[in-house]
Design a protein around this motif. Structure first.
Motif, PDB file in Angstrom:
ATOM      1  N   SER A  47       0.790  -1.264  -0.033  1.00 55.50           N
ATOM      2  CA  SER A  47       0.063   0.143  -0.107  1.00 55.50           C
ATOM      3  C   SER A  47       0.720   1.207   0.047  1.00 55.50           C
ATOM      4  N   THR A  48       1.993   1.248   0.958  1.00 54.27           N
ATOM      5  CA  THR A  48       2.785   2.121   0.806  1.00 54.27           C
ATOM      6  C   THR A  48       3.562   2.734  -0.573  1.00 54.27           C
ATOM      7  N   LEU A  49       3.818   1.560  -1.176  1.00 50.81           N
ATOM      8  CA  LEU A  49       4.655   1.792  -2.478  1.00 50.81           C
ATOM      9  C   LEU A  49       3.602   2.123  -3.485  1.00 50.81           C
ATOM     10  N   GLU A  50       2.391   1.532  -3.722  1.00 49.26           N
ATOM     11  CA  GLU A  50       1.415   2.113  -4.568  1.00 49.26           C
ATOM     12  C   GLU A  50       1.114   3.477  -4.516  1.00 49.26           C
ATOM     13  N   GLU A  51       1.108   4.091  -3.041  1.00 44.72           N
ATOM     14  CA  GLU A  51       0.909   5.562  -2.707  1.00 44.72           C
ATOM     15  C   GLU A  51       1.875   6.210  -3.326  1.00 44.72           C
ATOM     16  N   HIS A  52       3.071   5.978  -3.182  1.00 45.04           N
ATOM     17  CA  HIS A  52       4.185   6.807  -3.613  1.00 45.04           C
ATOM     18  C   HIS A  52       4.717   6.662  -5.040  1.00 45.04           C
ATOM     19  N   PRO A  89       2.435   5.205  -7.845  1.00 41.44           N
ATOM     20  CA  PRO A  89       1.237   4.950  -8.564  1.00 41.44           C
ATOM     21  C   PRO A  89       1.478   4.087  -9.901  1.00 41.44           C
ATOM     22  N   ASP A  90       2.564   4.792 -10.782  1.00 43.11           N
ATOM     23  CA  ASP A  90       2.750   4.417 -12.050  1.00 43.11           C
ATOM     24  C   ASP A  90       3.807   3.242 -12.194  1.00 43.11           C
ATOM     25  N   ALA A  91       4.559   3.001 -11.293  1.00 46.16           N
ATOM     26  CA  ALA A  91       5.832   2.109 -11.311  1.00 46.16           C
ATOM     27  C   ALA A  91       5.268   0.725 -10.640  1.00 46.16           C
ATOM     28  N   ILE A  92       4.392   0.434  -9.937  1.00 48.88           N
ATOM     29  CA  ILE A  92       4.152  -0.748  -9.117  1.00 48.88           C
ATOM     30  C   ILE A  92       2.908  -1.504  -9.889  1.00 48.88           C
ATOM     31  N   SER A  93       2.968  -2.829 -10.029  1.00 50.46           N
ATOM     32  CA  SER A  93       2.229  -3.502 -10.414  1.00 50.46           C
ATOM     33  C   SER A  93       2.132  -4.902 -10.101  1.00 50.46           C
ATOM     34  N   LEU A 148      13.164   1.797 -11.123  1.00 49.68           N
ATOM     35  CA  LEU A 148      13.816   0.476 -10.137  1.00 49.68           C
ATOM     36  C   LEU A 148      14.381   1.123  -9.154  1.00 49.68           C
ATOM     37  N   ALA A 149      15.625   2.115  -9.497  1.00 53.42           N
ATOM     38  CA  ALA A 149      16.361   2.495  -8.457  1.00 53.42           C
ATOM     39  C   ALA A 149      15.816   3.504  -7.335  1.00 53.42           C
ATOM     40  N   ASP A 150      14.722   4.086  -7.890  1.00 45.87           N
ATOM     41  CA  ASP A 150      14.009   5.135  -7.073  1.00 45.87           C
ATOM     42  C   ASP A 150      13.271   4.246  -6.069  1.00 45.87           C
ATOM     43  N   VAL A 151      12.683   3.223  -6.366  1.00 44.82           N
ATOM     44  CA  VAL A 151      11.874   2.449  -5.656  1.00 44.82           C
ATOM     45  C   VAL A 151      12.556   1.704  -4.688  1.00 44.82           C
ATOM     46  N   LEU A 152      13.916   1.054  -4.697  1.00 47.96           N
ATOM     47  CA  LEU A 152      14.788   0.342  -3.972  1.00 47.96           C
ATOM     48  C   LEU A 152      15.445   1.439  -2.899  1.00 47.96           C
ATOM     49  N   THR A 153      15.813   2.654  -3.419  1.00 49.26           N
ATOM     50  CA  THR A 153      16.240   3.578  -2.563  1.00 49.26           C
ATOM     51  C   THR A 153      14.969   3.934  -1.274  1.00 49.26           C
ATOM     52  N   PHE A 154      13.944   4.172  -1.886  1.00 46.98           N
ATOM     53  CA  PHE A 154      12.726   4.425  -0.876  1.00 46.98           C
ATOM     54  C   PHE A 154      12.619   3.117   0.101  1.00 46.98           C
ATOM     55  N   ILE A 189      15.476   3.606   2.643  1.00 49.90           N
ATOM     56  CA  ILE A 189      15.844   4.727   3.621  1.00 49.90           C
ATOM     57  C   ILE A 189      14.723   4.906   4.305  1.00 49.90           C
ATOM     58  N   THR A 190      13.329   4.603   4.026  1.00 49.43           N
ATOM     59  CA  THR A 190      12.169   4.975   4.608  1.00 49.43           C
ATOM     60  C   THR A 190      12.091   4.277   6.027  1.00 49.43           C
ATOM     61  N   PRO A 191      11.918   5.010   7.130  1.00 46.65           N
ATOM     62  CA  PRO A 191      12.285   4.345   8.313  1.00 46.65           C
ATOM     63  C   PRO A 191      11.077   3.299   8.558  1.00 46.65           C
ATOM     64  N   GLU A 192       9.766   3.597   8.259  1.00 42.67           N
ATOM     65  CA  GLU A 192       8.846   2.519   8.471  1.00 42.67           C
ATOM     66  C   GLU A 192       9.012   1.183   7.496  1.00 42.67           C
ATOM     67  N   LEU A 193       9.971   1.472   6.536  1.00 40.52           N
ATOM     68  CA  LEU A 193      10.277   0.152   5.876  1.00 40.52           C
ATOM     69  C   LEU A 193      11.776  -0.419   5.912  1.00 40.52           C
ATOM     70  N   ARG A 194      12.731   0.187   6.068  1.00 38.49           N
ATOM     71  CA  ARG A 194      13.949   0.061   6.140  1.00 38.49           C
ATOM     72  C   ARG A 194      14.470  -1.435   5.603  1.00 38.49           C
ATOM     73  N   TYR A 195      14.296  -1.710   4.139  1.00 38.33           N
ATOM     74  CA  TYR A 195      14.803  -2.946   3.682  1.00 38.33           C
ATOM     75  C   TYR A 195      16.049  -2.735   3.461  1.00 38.33           C
ATOM     76  N   ASN A 196      17.175  -3.047   4.539  1.00 42.49           N
ATOM     77  CA  ASN A 196      18.566  -2.637   4.514  1.00 42.49           C
ATOM     78  C   ASN A 196      19.283  -3.770   3.961  1.00 42.49           C
ATOM     79  N   LEU A 197      19.027  -4.924   3.942  1.00 37.99           N
ATOM     80  CA  LEU A 197      19.633  -6.138   3.512  1.00 37.99           C
ATOM     81  C   LEU A 197      19.064  -6.577   2.084  1.00 37.99           C
TER      82      LEU A 197
END
Length: 577
Positions: free
Chosen positions: A8-13, A15-19, A37-43, A46-54
């Protein structure tokens, strides 16, 4: 439809890149457009509530002859929130390119080189995009689906002329080696330095590993690992075997922990089949996995100590390891490559002597562990050779994708058995040992304590071992009992068909992750609905962890390189695959 807060967070930020959002085995999966791709992975990082760091894994599947031929997968984990996410990118055959994500996840370096090598997908702005497993002068990409198994025909007298023609279409002229061939495209000649090789035939590199060292005096400026000398094409071979037959090639990956490989592969296929394994089979799997962990750590300890001058230790460690191999032989008739854990459970039930042998080992081994530590833990020479050697920060290790004892020694308590329990590990009480600095000494202390924890897990599993079947009763997957084969023609025919043709697996993909002795071991299995897998990807912890060798060695002394390699404990069978 609400699937996951992450989706839901990704689709909100974006909307045209996620399917194609979906949940698979509880993990969210999404498809991202190439340009974002690079924008989504960076988000995600670094986003605190996500923090996919590995970045656990980065790999590719070829869906030839589909127009969007390739799919590249980025498997992410959040250390803080303990959750996973699969990001998929479609790549067309007529433009096989993607942006490199090394600046986001450092571990992507070798992963992208491997995808380039095996599939021919180029990663823009990668600083060192060279082949990594196959010969540099090849022009083909062996893991493409239209590349045949055994594509490189063996030359004999009767076909030598034809082979020469074939070689011309496969390869480019072999050129003279440059400094970049030793140190990578980012290597440079520096006045007053020398380049020397350690390996690939060297008794202290833990297999057929070559390390190119650039030295200034005795100080290491660069330490570039070169892998692929043991490349056996196991992933390609698995595409041409039935799902049960492929168990036998998993034994040959980490060949001092073959049962761990069996387990990871079986779990992935069972997810595709949506197959439940009986509780007794789960407990037996846990017992065998932990015995394997101890056996593997004994190999590490004996060779590590031998390389640093404690020559008697290897004799003691092999003495105790022989007791574990005796247990495996009692159970399967084979000491190492047992192929005992298979899809649906285990091959046979426990023998009458199995429990007795295991309990004898449980009674004997704690005293042996104490004697090992009496020899090493406070030994002044051992401390000098291992303290403050090869240490990296937690953030650096996570960025490089390091897992297992090499990560936990720096204080990160990430263990797949507790983060994502499998085979009922959540039913057992055990600690996850950690260190503080991540140096070679801390890696030693962590592995020693892991052996003690494994003893506790085995003891609990033996005490709580349930009665019941040792494999699934789904006759579409598992063989009929022997007594039925001997009395029923229908069961005999069914047995023959399962063995000779295998069983079809529903179309789709599944990823399993387990904690092997060397770290997070992943199996990514893709099915096209036939009895043979479309793709079997192995996320080998040794392959990923070995990327950390250069920063661990950089600035240190050449005398410490061997100790650092031993601290990582790479196994080249799974590195080269």
């Amino acid at each position: 439809m609400f699937l996951s807060p992450v989706i839901s967070t990704l689709e909100e930020h974006f909307p045209d890149a996620i399917s194609e959002p979906e949940l698979r085995s509880g993990d969210p999966w999404i498809t991202v457009t190439r340009d974002r791709l690079a924008d989504v992975l960076t988000f995600l990082k670094i986003t605190p509530e996500l923090r996919y760091n590995l970045l656990i894994d980065l790999t590719c599947i070829d869906f030839h002859p589909h127009p969007s031929r390739f799919s590249v997968y980025y498997y992410l984990h959040s250390m803080e929130h303990e959750r996973k996410l699969m990001v998929r990118v479609r790549v067309p055959d007529d433009d096989p390119t993607l942006p490199s994500v090394i600046t986001i996840y450092g571990t992507a370096n070798w992963h992208e080189r491997e995808v380039f090598d095996q599939f021919g997908i180029s990663f823009r702005d990668h600083p060192d995009l060279r082949r990594i497993l196959n010969p540099d002068h090849w022009t083909v990409h062996p893991l493409r689906r239209d590349f045949p198994l055994g594509g490189e025909e063996v030359a004999f007298t009767h076909n030598a002329d034809a082979i020469a023609v074939q070689a011309d279409t496969w390869t480019e002229p072999v050129r003279e080696k440059t400094v970049q061939d030793y140190l990578g495209l980012t290597g440079e000649v520096k006045e007053g330095t020398i380049i020397i090789n350690i390996g690939p035939q060297h008794p202290s590199t833990h297999g057929v590993l070559r390390v190119a060292l650039q030295l200034e005096g005795e100080t290491v400026l660069r330490a570039m690992p070169h892998v692929g000398y043991l490349h056996t094409g196991i992933e390609k071979t698995a595409e041409n075997l039935t799902y049960q037959q492929a168990v036998t090639v998993t034994d040959r990956l980490d060949y001092v922990a073959p049962l761990s490989n069996n387990l990871g592969y079986a779990l992935a296929v069972e997810r595709l089949l949506n197959l439940e394994v009986p509780p007794r089979a789960d407990y037996v799997r846990v017992i065998l996995a932990e015995l394997t962990r101890i056996a593997s750590h004994l190999i590490w300890l004996g060779t590590h100590a031998f390389e640093l001058g404690v020559q008697s230790m290897i004799l003691y460690c092999f003495r105790e390891r022989e007791l574990i191999l005796d247990i495996f032989e009692e159970l399967s008739g084979v000491r190492m490559m047992t192929s005992f854990i298979n899809v649906g459970g285990v091959r046979t039930d426990l023998t009458p002597q199995f429990g007795k042998r295991v309990r004898e080992f449980l009674a004997l081994f704690p005293e042996k562990l104490d004697s090992y530590e009496d020899m090493l833990t406070n030994n002044k020479i051992w401390l000098k050779r291992t303290k403050d050697i090869g240490a990296l920060s937690q953030d650096t290790l996570i960025d490089l994708g390091v897992t297992g004892p090499a990560l936990r020694s720096a204080g990160v308590a990430f263990d797949v058995r507790t983060a994502y329990p499998y085979c009922g590990y959540n039913n057992f009480t055990f600690a996850v040992p950690t260190g503080t600095t991540g140096d070679v000494y801390d890696k030693y202390r962590v592995r020693m304590e892991e052996m003690r924890q494994s003893l506790g897990i085995i003891r609990q599993a033996m005490d709580g071992l349930p009665e019941g079947p040792f494999r699934s009763d789904d006759r579409k997957v598992t063989l009929p009992p022997r007594e039925e084969i001997e009395t029923g023609m229908e069961q005999l025919i069914h047995h023959f068909l399962l063995v000779s043709r295998g069983f079809p697996v529903p179309e789709g993909e599944a990823y399993s992750l387990i904690e092997s002795p060397r770290g997070a071991l992943g199996f990514f299995v893709s099915s096209d609905g036939t009895p043979m897998p479309r793709r079997v990807r192995v996320r080998a912890p040794s392959f990923v962890n070995l990327q950390a060798l250069e920063p661990m060695c950089r600035g240190g002394m050449i005398a410490d390189v061997i100790a650092i390699i031993a601290g990582i404990d790479p196994l080249m069978g799974e590195v080269d695959r």
